[in-house]
Design an enzyme around this catalytic site. Sequence first.
Site, mmCIF file in Angstrom:
data_model
loop_
_atom_site.group_PDB
_atom_site.id
_atom_site.type_symbol
_atom_site.label_atom_id
_atom_site.label_comp_id
_atom_site.label_asym_id
_atom_site.label_seq_id
_atom_site.Cartn_x
_atom_site.Cartn_y
_atom_site.Cartn_z
ATOM 1 N N TRP A 87 -47.157 38.182 103.734
ATOM 2 C CA TRP A 87 -48.430 37.692 103.324
ATOM 3 C C TRP A 87 -48.245 36.353 102.086
ATOM 4 O O TRP A 87 -47.193 36.563 101.309
ATOM 5 C CB TRP A 87 -49.105 38.782 102.377
ATOM 6 C CG TRP A 87 -49.615 39.884 102.863
ATOM 7 C CD1 TRP A 87 -49.932 41.058 102.404
ATOM 8 C CD2 TRP A 87 -49.848 40.394 104.379
ATOM 9 N NE1 TRP A 87 -50.503 42.053 103.108
ATOM 10 C CE2 TRP A 87 -50.291 41.453 104.452
ATOM 11 C CE3 TRP A 87 -49.488 39.560 105.458
ATOM 12 C CZ2 TRP A 87 -50.514 41.963 105.714
ATOM 13 C CZ3 TRP A 87 -49.601 39.965 106.762
ATOM 14 C CH2 TRP A 87 -50.257 41.385 106.887
ATOM 15 N N ASN A 201 -54.689 37.550 108.605
ATOM 16 C CA ASN A 201 -53.999 39.075 109.226
ATOM 17 C C ASN A 201 -55.559 39.693 109.808
ATOM 18 O O ASN A 201 -56.152 39.922 109.034
ATOM 19 C CB ASN A 201 -53.531 39.906 108.000
ATOM 20 C CG ASN A 201 -53.171 41.110 108.614
ATOM 21 O OD1 ASN A 201 -52.635 41.149 109.568
ATOM 22 N ND2 ASN A 201 -53.807 41.975 107.793
ATOM 23 N N GLU A 202 -55.337 39.792 111.076
ATOM 24 C CA GLU A 202 -56.206 40.508 111.929
ATOM 25 C C GLU A 202 -57.541 39.925 111.615
ATOM 26 O O GLU A 202 -58.599 40.689 111.300
ATOM 27 C CB GLU A 202 -56.152 41.990 111.604
ATOM 28 C CG GLU A 202 -54.664 42.431 111.938
ATOM 29 C CD GLU A 202 -54.576 44.245 111.974
ATOM 30 O OE1 GLU A 202 -55.647 44.694 111.235
ATOM 31 O OE2 GLU A 202 -53.951 44.594 112.341
ATOM 32 N N TYR A 282 -51.657 49.651 117.920
ATOM 33 C CA TYR A 282 -51.757 50.962 117.344
ATOM 34 C C TYR A 282 -52.639 52.025 117.873
ATOM 35 O O TYR A 282 -53.564 52.513 117.632
ATOM 36 C CB TYR A 282 -52.526 50.952 115.882
ATOM 37 C CG TYR A 282 -51.680 49.990 115.184
ATOM 38 C CD1 TYR A 282 -50.330 50.429 114.439
ATOM 39 C CD2 TYR A 282 -51.991 48.813 114.611
ATOM 40 C CE1 TYR A 282 -49.426 49.636 113.640
ATOM 41 C CE2 TYR A 282 -51.134 47.858 113.492
ATOM 42 C CZ TYR A 282 -50.044 48.564 113.075
ATOM 43 O OH TYR A 282 -49.167 47.768 112.270
ATOM 44 N N GLU A 322 -47.555 43.338 114.901
ATOM 45 C CA GLU A 322 -47.517 44.585 114.453
ATOM 46 C C GLU A 322 -47.486 45.650 115.363
ATOM 47 O O GLU A 322 -48.182 45.709 116.362
ATOM 48 C CB GLU A 322 -48.512 44.574 113.563
ATOM 49 C CG GLU A 322 -48.758 43.831 112.247
ATOM 50 C CD GLU A 322 -49.832 44.458 111.413
ATOM 51 O OE1 GLU A 322 -50.421 45.555 111.614
ATOM 52 O OE2 GLU A 322 -50.276 43.511 110.455
ATOM 53 N N TRP A 364 -44.099 47.455 111.706
ATOM 54 C CA TRP A 364 -44.701 47.711 110.600
ATOM 55 C C TRP A 364 -44.275 48.919 110.093
ATOM 56 O O TRP A 364 -44.548 49.954 110.611
ATOM 57 C CB TRP A 364 -46.188 47.698 110.608
ATOM 58 C CG TRP A 364 -47.003 47.623 109.349
ATOM 59 C CD1 TRP A 364 -47.166 48.845 108.763
ATOM 60 C CD2 TRP A 364 -47.488 46.623 108.700
ATOM 61 N NE1 TRP A 364 -47.792 48.423 107.618
ATOM 62 C CE2 TRP A 364 -47.893 47.212 107.595
ATOM 63 C CE3 TRP A 364 -47.595 45.327 109.021
ATOM 64 C CZ2 TRP A 364 -48.685 46.412 106.560
ATOM 65 C CZ3 TRP A 364 -48.103 44.568 107.927
ATOM 66 C CH2 TRP A 364 -48.731 45.115 106.751
#
Length: 414
Positions: A87, A201-202, A282, A322, A364
């Site tokens: 980050w 991020n996303e 995921y 990720e 991740w």
Amino acid sequence: MKCLCLVAFLAIVITQSYNEIGAEAASSDGFVSRKGVQFILNGKPFYANGFNAYWLTYEATDPATRFKITYAFQNATGHGLTVARTWGFRDGGYRALQTAPGSYDELTFQGLDFAIAEAKRLGIKMIITFVNNYSDFGGKKQYVDWAKSQGQAVNSEDDFYTNPLVKQFFKNHVKVHIQMNTFTKIAYKDEPTIMAWELMNEPQCKADPSGKTLTAWIGEMATYVKSLDSKHLLSTGLEGFYGDSSPQRKASLNPVAANVLGTDFIANHNLDAIDFASIHSYPDLWFPNLNETSRLGFLRKWIEGHMEDAQNILKKPLILGEFGKPSNTPGYTLAKRDAVFNATFETIYASAEKGGPVAGALFWHLISGGMKNFEDPLSIVLSDNTSTVKIIGKQSRKLGLIGGRGKLSHKIKV
């Protein structure tokens, strides 16, 4: 007590060495560029077998805990890992990087500087994300709250993408970011240790499920970043959900819940200022009711589908930014985590071996031993030397060989 004193002493020595003599560039120095669907470093294909470590700036803000960054990076290079994603934000709150729009805590920025300098010293490239979609560490909600406190008529977090003042806050953050550095004395825009920037991020925009609002924002901000920094690669940080531009992919690959998130993998990446595509994976979280075999099957199809589109439509490299296997998944075993890593790495290697677009995967997430405050169901400690860690090292060796590095500069543990 003696151990703590030694740790503190080492942290001070490391910091002083950068201030006095500057960090030495590692053998991997040079800007990562792209040629067609491949990344190039020093004239050779470059593969991003790496990890996420979102906590780097937070821990490096305190000189007494900077050793954690050093240990994590040393373990990473020992296993042949080449890229760290982290980050570049902490908007408001404790140890904030940006305390208010345009105002920054110099100590926190020095923490990020230190992490970049250590990555440079140890030969790791970095992908740095400008802001979070979620409220963790501030994110777009904090930007909207700042605008509201200045009298702006904003009501939704998704006003982040359209409100002129909020967009200017973000542009100002980008501008400050790429000009900073105190350890190596090299502005971020001139620092080859940074492989790429990610816009968010996303990113998601539920206010406009069509994906058009998010595409417009990505186009505007990507062009702005490139106007300030033409040396670094740029991507979106997307999870990879398909939109209206790819109705067949949307129907066959998207989790149903993803269809209202306002993203469009093709449209969001099919912009000149975006250099490579980003996806996350995921399936345990997206399909909790599927069995293990079905989730592994989806994982392979997810990567392969995006691989085909990166090759044939986008004509750009693709990074799996990720992935992981949560240890709190019902029926979890280490063997099941190994299966996820094997399936991921095998699919990526099959593409890389043929000169395809999939340039690597970043698990991740990486922590060092003893970091209980950052331990979660997805965290991995390389020094534990589990079977998963051995799989990670093996993938590094394989990608390193096809990347033209021959004998790798680091002895890889497998």
